[in-house]
Design a protein around this motif. Sequence first.
Motif, PDB file in Angstrom:
ATOM      1  N   ARG A  97       0.864  -1.190   0.000  1.00  0.00           N
ATOM      2  CA  ARG A  97       0.000   0.000   0.000  1.00  0.00           C
ATOM      3  C   ARG A  97       0.896   1.233   0.000  1.00  0.00           C
ATOM      4  NH1 ARG A  97      -5.362   1.144   1.749  1.00  0.00           N
ATOM      5  NH2 ARG A  97      -5.668   3.336   2.310  1.00  0.00           N
ATOM      6  N   GLU A  99       0.454   5.372  -0.258  1.00  0.00           N
ATOM      7  CA  GLU A  99      -0.548   6.438  -0.228  1.00  0.00           C
ATOM      8  C   GLU A  99       0.130   7.803  -0.147  1.00  0.00           C
ATOM      9  OE1 GLU A  99      -4.723   7.541   2.077  1.00  0.00           O
ATOM     10  OE2 GLU A  99      -3.407   5.976   2.871  1.00  0.00           O
ATOM     11  N   LEU A 107      -3.547   6.851  -4.281  1.00  0.00           N
ATOM     12  CA  LEU A 107      -3.409   5.601  -3.541  1.00  0.00           C
ATOM     13  C   LEU A 107      -3.087   4.468  -4.512  1.00  0.00           C
ATOM     14  CD1 LEU A 107      -3.781   3.852  -0.950  1.00  0.00           C
ATOM     15  CD2 LEU A 107      -6.205   3.684  -1.570  1.00  0.00           C
TER      16      LEU A 107
END
Length: 232
Positions: A97, A99, A107
């Motif tokens: 992930r 972001e 994102l």
Amino acid sequence: MTLLTKQVSKQPTLKQKVMSGALTGILMGSLGVAAPMVALTQSATAAPADNLVAAKRLNKLLDNTKSMTADFTQTTKGARSGTFQGSMSVQRPNNFRWETKSPSEQLIVANGNSMWIYDKDLEQATKQGVDAQVGNTPALLLSGDPNKIDKNFKITQPYSNKNYYVLYPKSDSASFKSLSMSFNGGKPVMMVLNDTLGQTTSIKFNNIKMNPSISSSQFKFTPPAGVDVINQ
């Protein structure tokens, strides 16, 4: 809106192009890594480790990273210059992930089977397939199988007494020249990327937490209502 199979008409701003290009490149291999600044402080007389030793040492460092969270500052210099800040999380196997929160929001979420790129300002989400292997996806080194890295990269350690490694892709089709990582106290603290077009991207990690428990929801993405979705 309904799922789209073609590009939508929204046009990104220059700022968004910089961020999107840099972030997507990190995951999909359109960027590479050059020697981080820490290399400039090393003694020129320090002997390099041979490739086999370097590979084993890097594999051990990465294998000890079962999961990781951190804040990052990413600076790109070149045709698409810009500085971005945000947070990241990785968890083996193959969960990632990334972001970006400033100056724009974007994102990227990957789980080994698919990858989503969501641009809040453009109200656009792109879904792509992603190879679960390390291959030509540099940033997934932190979430993939470390034992397979040496199959895809030539691994060097320019200074045998420093945890600084430079990786060169073995594939002729790779779109980056090299990838380097620096570790401090067993933690990956810096990556510097250099693409085939001469752009350099440095990523510095801080507030690093090693091997925390991370909810699986962090690696899932559902497009918000009204967002244009593109399948690639």
